[in-house]
Design an enzyme around this catalytic site. Sequence first.
Site, short mmCIF file in Angstrom:
data_model
loop_
_atom_site.label_atom_id
_atom_site.label_comp_id
_atom_site.label_asym_id
_atom_site.label_seq_id
_atom_site.Cartn_x
_atom_site.Cartn_y
_atom_site.Cartn_z
N ARG A 45 45.29 -11.16 71.07
CA ARG A 45 44.89 -10.77 69.71
C ARG A 45 46.14 -10.84 68.85
O ARG A 45 47.11 -10.10 69.09
CB ARG A 45 44.31 -9.36 69.70
CG ARG A 45 44.24 -8.78 68.31
CD ARG A 45 43.37 -7.58 68.21
NE ARG A 45 41.97 -7.96 68.32
CZ ARG A 45 40.94 -7.17 67.99
NH1 ARG A 45 41.16 -5.96 67.55
NH2 ARG A 45 39.71 -7.60 68.11
N HIS A 68 37.49 -15.26 65.28
CA HIS A 68 37.19 -14.21 66.26
C HIS A 68 36.07 -14.73 67.17
O HIS A 68 34.93 -14.24 67.14
CB HIS A 68 36.78 -12.92 65.54
CG HIS A 68 36.82 -11.69 66.38
ND1 HIS A 68 37.21 -11.71 67.72
CD2 HIS A 68 36.54 -10.38 66.11
CE1 HIS A 68 37.16 -10.48 68.20
NE2 HIS A 68 36.75 -9.66 67.25
N GLN A 75 33.82 -12.39 69.51
CA GLN A 75 32.85 -11.61 68.76
C GLN A 75 31.58 -12.45 68.52
O GLN A 75 30.47 -11.98 68.69
CB GLN A 75 33.46 -11.19 67.41
CG GLN A 75 32.54 -10.36 66.56
CD GLN A 75 32.22 -9.03 67.21
OE1 GLN A 75 33.11 -8.29 67.60
NE2 GLN A 75 30.94 -8.70 67.35
N ASP A 80 31.21 -7.31 57.64
CA ASP A 80 32.47 -6.93 58.29
C ASP A 80 33.32 -6.21 57.23
O ASP A 80 33.01 -6.28 56.03
CB ASP A 80 33.17 -8.20 58.82
CG ASP A 80 34.48 -7.91 59.54
OD1 ASP A 80 34.70 -6.76 59.96
OD2 ASP A 80 35.30 -8.85 59.69
N CYS A 100 30.44 -6.32 63.25
CA CYS A 100 31.25 -6.46 64.47
C CYS A 100 31.94 -5.15 64.85
O CYS A 100 32.36 -4.99 65.99
CB CYS A 100 32.28 -7.56 64.28
SG CYS A 100 33.33 -7.29 62.84
N ARG A 142 29.79 -7.68 73.78
CA ARG A 142 31.16 -8.19 73.88
C ARG A 142 31.54 -8.31 75.36
O ARG A 142 32.09 -9.33 75.80
CB ARG A 142 32.16 -7.25 73.17
CG ARG A 142 32.14 -7.32 71.66
CD ARG A 142 32.61 -8.66 71.15
NE ARG A 142 33.96 -8.98 71.59
CZ ARG A 142 35.07 -8.60 70.98
NH1 ARG A 142 35.01 -7.91 69.86
NH2 ARG A 142 36.27 -8.95 71.46
#
Length: 311
Positions: A108, A135, A138, A230, A270, A298
């Site tokens: 990340r 991402h 996700q 988001d 998310c 996830r």
Amino acid sequence: MAVNLRGRNMVSVKDFSAEEILQVLKTAETLKLEISRGQRHDLLAGKTLAMIFQKPSLRTRVSFEAGMTRLGGHAIYLAPTDISLGKRETTEDIALVLSRYCDIIMARVFGHDIVEDLARHATVPVINGLSDREHPCQILADLQTIQEKKGCITGLNAVYSGDGNNVAHSLMYGAALLGMNLTVVTPPGYEPDQEILAESKSIAEATGCEIGVSNDLMESCRGADVIYTDVWASMGQEAEADDRRKFFMPYQVNMKLLEVADADCIIMHCLPAHYDEEITYDISRTPNSVIFDQAENRMHAQNALMVLIGS
Ligand code: CP
Ligand code: NVA
């Protein structure tokens, strides 16, 4: 015949074809069912996942670590200050060293170029656990959730409301590849990256769906099957949060949207959520909301990805 994903990286959603994504989703569905029946797995026994974090996380860290445990493997958390990527040591050397100990690297990061560099230099598969540009993990979980809740992905009408950010970008690729119509609705000036928009539109042309942008949320949500949002200020943009709130308030996902969307529309986020900013608490707790299914998936989607690329 099942596609072979062994040794592959997932830096961007577009690294995988539609067929390959569907293979991940199918594997995720099977693993989820088996885990729910209490079945134990040793699919990644003896394997080690290195997890590099330049930013905070709840879901990504815990879902990868718990997933590795359930599959018989082990995960090592490397906090931002542990390796000081790019400061204490080069990305190239980190990739080469971790490849000597570990079987998969998940990272990340801030700059997307960092996860691209890791993938270029590592000799084991590299997974993007979120960068400023994308991402992908996700979106694998989200596609799994859409498939579960709606029974299909292709042909649905989805709306993403908010910032044209990393999540929006990966969703655009995912929707385009799997033939789901998607309108990304943002305040003027916060549209998604133009290159990603052009690329997703061209993929969509081949798969027979439409990827578009708009500044009109209510109009875009008419008859929508999926509404996604988001945070308005992503990790690294905290200083802009106050300014952004003014521009983004008309793009809030709230109960009014359920009046125009399809009655069975699913509401997605998310997480982490800033309640009563990008999403109201009340809509997040309606039966339409699938936000905690997304969070659960996830782990299943990533388990499937790790089994397919790493074993
Ligand atoms: N959705 C997601 O990636 O959550 P975390 O930032 O908590 O990992
Ligand atoms: N766009 C958000 C996603 C968090 C999972 C961020 O980058 O902070």
